[in-house]
Scaffold this motif. Sequence first.
Motif, PDB file in Angstrom:
ATOM      1  N   VAL A 132      -9.730  -2.231   9.883  1.00 53.38           N
ATOM      2  CA  VAL A 132      -8.517  -3.038   9.793  1.00 53.38           C
ATOM      3  C   VAL A 132      -8.633  -3.804   8.480  1.00 53.38           C
ATOM      4  CG1 VAL A 132      -7.139  -4.869  10.822  1.00 53.38           C
ATOM      5  CG2 VAL A 132      -8.314  -3.214  12.287  1.00 53.38           C
ATOM      6  N   ALA A 133      -7.845  -3.390   7.501  1.00 53.40           N
ATOM      7  CA  ALA A 133      -7.938  -3.962   6.155  1.00 53.40           C
ATOM      8  C   ALA A 133      -7.250  -5.315   6.106  1.00 53.40           C
ATOM      9  CB  ALA A 133      -7.318  -3.012   5.144  1.00 53.40           C
ATOM     10  N   GLU A 134      -7.921  -6.268   5.525  1.00 54.67           N
ATOM     11  CA  GLU A 134      -7.314  -7.568   5.255  1.00 54.67           C
ATOM     12  C   GLU A 134      -6.699  -7.582   3.869  1.00 54.67           C
ATOM     13  OE1 GLU A 134     -10.215 -10.583   6.073  1.00 54.67           O
ATOM     14  OE2 GLU A 134     -10.565  -9.806   8.093  1.00 54.67           O
ATOM     15  N   SER A 135      -7.313  -6.806   2.963  1.00 52.06           N
ATOM     16  CA  SER A 135      -6.740  -6.658   1.621  1.00 52.06           C
ATOM     17  C   SER A 135      -7.123  -5.293   1.064  1.00 52.06           C
ATOM     18  CB  SER A 135      -7.214  -7.768   0.678  1.00 52.06           C
ATOM     19  OG  SER A 135      -8.575  -7.604   0.358  1.00 52.06           O
ATOM     20  N   VAL A 136      -6.251  -4.782   0.212  1.00 49.94           N
ATOM     21  CA  VAL A 136      -6.496  -3.522  -0.488  1.00 49.94           C
ATOM     22  C   VAL A 136      -6.242  -3.780  -1.964  1.00 49.94           C
ATOM     23  CG1 VAL A 136      -5.765  -1.138  -0.810  1.00 49.94           C
ATOM     24  CG2 VAL A 136      -5.870  -2.097   1.498  1.00 49.94           C
ATOM     25  N   GLN A 137      -7.239  -3.474  -2.787  1.00 51.12           N
ATOM     26  CA  GLN A 137      -7.125  -3.642  -4.226  1.00 51.12           C
ATOM     27  C   GLN A 137      -6.793  -2.296  -4.856  1.00 51.12           C
ATOM     28  OE1 GLN A 137      -7.463  -6.729  -5.687  1.00 51.12           O
ATOM     29  NE2 GLN A 137      -7.585  -7.404  -3.565  1.00 51.12           N
ATOM     30  N   PHE A 138      -5.798  -2.291  -5.733  1.00 50.03           N
ATOM     31  CA  PHE A 138      -5.428  -1.080  -6.460  1.00 50.03           C
ATOM     32  C   PHE A 138      -6.319  -1.017  -7.694  1.00 50.03           C
ATOM     33  CE2 PHE A 138      -2.520  -1.444  -3.338  1.00 50.03           C
ATOM     34  CZ  PHE A 138      -1.291  -2.041  -3.590  1.00 50.03           C
ATOM     35  N   LEU A 139      -7.187  -0.027  -7.775  1.00 49.13           N
ATOM     36  CA  LEU A 139      -8.221   0.011  -8.808  1.00 49.13           C
ATOM     37  C   LEU A 139      -7.887   0.894  -9.995  1.00 49.13           C
ATOM     38  CD1 LEU A 139     -11.376   0.032  -6.521  1.00 49.13           C
ATOM     39  CD2 LEU A 139     -10.236  -1.912  -7.612  1.00 49.13           C
ATOM     40  N   GLU A 140      -6.640   1.361 -10.081  1.00 49.57           N
ATOM     41  CA  GLU A 140      -6.198   2.147 -11.219  1.00 49.57           C
ATOM     42  C   GLU A 140      -4.842   1.629 -11.673  1.00 49.57           C
ATOM     43  OE1 GLU A 140      -7.869   6.578 -10.777  1.00 49.57           O
ATOM     44  OE2 GLU A 140      -6.318   6.081  -9.337  1.00 49.57           O
ATOM     45  N   VAL A 196       0.843  -1.199   0.000  1.00 49.34           N
ATOM     46  CA  VAL A 196       0.000   0.000   0.000  1.00 49.34           C
ATOM     47  C   VAL A 196       0.875   1.245   0.000  1.00 49.34           C
ATOM     48  CG1 VAL A 196      -1.557   1.370   1.459  1.00 49.34           C
ATOM     49  CG2 VAL A 196      -2.088  -1.018   0.972  1.00 49.34           C
ATOM     50  N   ALA A 197       1.893   1.279   0.856  1.00 43.51           N
ATOM     51  CA  ALA A 197       2.760   2.452   0.949  1.00 43.51           C
ATOM     52  C   ALA A 197       3.577   2.660  -0.323  1.00 43.51           C
ATOM     53  CB  ALA A 197       3.690   2.314   2.151  1.00 43.51           C
ATOM     54  N   ASN A 198       3.960   1.580  -0.989  1.00 46.67           N
ATOM     55  CA  ASN A 198       4.791   1.693  -2.189  1.00 46.67           C
ATOM     56  C   ASN A 198       4.010   2.025  -3.449  1.00 46.67           C
ATOM     57  OD1 ASN A 198       7.241   1.185  -0.885  1.00 46.67           O
ATOM     58  ND2 ASN A 198       6.975  -1.027  -1.066  1.00 46.67           N
ATOM     59  N   PHE A 199       2.745   1.609  -3.533  1.00 48.09           N
ATOM     60  CA  PHE A 199       2.020   1.716  -4.796  1.00 48.09           C
ATOM     61  C   PHE A 199       0.821   2.657  -4.782  1.00 48.09           C
ATOM     62  CE2 PHE A 199       4.057  -2.501  -4.933  1.00 48.09           C
ATOM     63  CZ  PHE A 199       4.885  -2.274  -6.020  1.00 48.09           C
ATOM     64  N   LEU A 200       0.379   3.106  -3.613  1.00 41.47           N
ATOM     65  CA  LEU A 200      -0.742   4.037  -3.548  1.00 41.47           C
ATOM     66  C   LEU A 200      -0.247   5.387  -3.058  1.00 41.47           C
ATOM     67  CD1 LEU A 200      -3.621   1.855  -2.040  1.00 41.47           C
ATOM     68  CD2 LEU A 200      -3.205   2.421  -4.432  1.00 41.47           C
ATOM     69  N   LYS A 201      -0.972   6.438  -3.468  1.00 42.85           N
ATOM     70  CA  LYS A 201      -0.644   7.785  -3.029  1.00 42.85           C
ATOM     71  C   LYS A 201      -1.946   8.568  -2.919  1.00 42.85           C
ATOM     72  CE  LYS A 201       0.208   9.668  -7.653  1.00 42.85           C
ATOM     73  NZ  LYS A 201      -0.160   8.703  -8.606  1.00 42.85           N
ATOM     74  N   LYS A 202      -1.845   9.790  -2.455  1.00 45.03           N
ATOM     75  CA  LYS A 202      -3.021  10.641  -2.348  1.00 45.03           C
ATOM     76  C   LYS A 202      -3.746  10.677  -3.694  1.00 45.03           C
ATOM     77  CE  LYS A 202      -4.459  15.347  -1.358  1.00 45.03           C
ATOM     78  NZ  LYS A 202      -4.033  16.681  -0.930  1.00 45.03           N
ATOM     79  N   GLY A 203      -5.069  10.438  -3.664  1.00 42.50           N
ATOM     80  CA  GLY A 203      -5.879  10.451  -4.881  1.00 42.50           C
ATOM     81  C   GLY A 203      -6.050   9.098  -5.531  1.00 42.50           C
ATOM     82  N   SER A 204      -5.283   8.087  -5.120  1.00 39.00           N
ATOM     83  CA  SER A 204      -5.400   6.751  -5.721  1.00 39.00           C
ATOM     84  C   SER A 204      -6.751   6.130  -5.384  1.00 39.00           C
ATOM     85  CB  SER A 204      -4.298   5.826  -5.192  1.00 39.00           C
ATOM     86  OG  SER A 204      -3.023   6.257  -5.574  1.00 39.00           O
ATOM     87  N   LEU A 205      -7.343   5.472  -6.372  1.00 37.98           N
ATOM     88  CA  LEU A 205      -8.599   4.755  -6.176  1.00 37.98           C
ATOM     89  C   LEU A 205      -8.282   3.364  -5.660  1.00 37.98           C
ATOM     90  CD1 LEU A 205     -11.696   4.898  -6.566  1.00 37.98           C
ATOM     91  CD2 LEU A 205     -11.336   3.932  -8.844  1.00 37.98           C
ATOM     92  N   ALA A 206      -8.912   2.991  -4.556  1.00 38.11           N
ATOM     93  CA  ALA A 206      -8.610   1.700  -3.934  1.00 38.11           C
ATOM     94  C   ALA A 206      -9.882   1.060  -3.398  1.00 38.11           C
ATOM     95  CB  ALA A 206      -7.603   1.876  -2.804  1.00 38.11           C
TER      96      ALA A 206
END
Length: 142
Positions: free
Chosen positions: A96-104, A61-71
């Motif tokens: 408490v997230a078990e998984s986060v999907q990167f939607l973009e 999450v920290a490496n691939f998402l940033k402010k404005g990312s759709l998740a």
Amino acid sequence: MLNRVILVGRLTRDPELKFLANGTAVANFTIAVNRPFSNQQGERGADFINCVIWRKPAENVANFLKKGSLAGVDGRIQTRSYDNNEGKRVFVTEVVAESVQFLEPRNSQGGGNNTNNNNGKYDNDPFANDGSIDISSDDLPF
């Protein structure tokens, strides 16, 4: 008993990654989720939901998402409390997230504006370039 949360929204800030003394990674982030209705002025409100994720997924999450990312976040609601520096009890409710999907796509700027340089070819083919489809959060049924 069931405690399950599924959210789709945009990060309001860059994720904050920390490592505990034992080396376990933990990331905190806030996701803005649009409400499904408009107020009397026609404006849609949003809820800002604090999330936490642990271990390797936290690093991702920290490496691939940033402010404005759709998740997309899949997890559970958890409450906790602690005494702050002034001795006051602070109550926290978070997902408490078990998984986060990167939607973009990774190269997207956030905001759903994908640019395609295909020189006019495949104008009507949503899979012409990298196979991704541009869908704004307003198009989602939830």
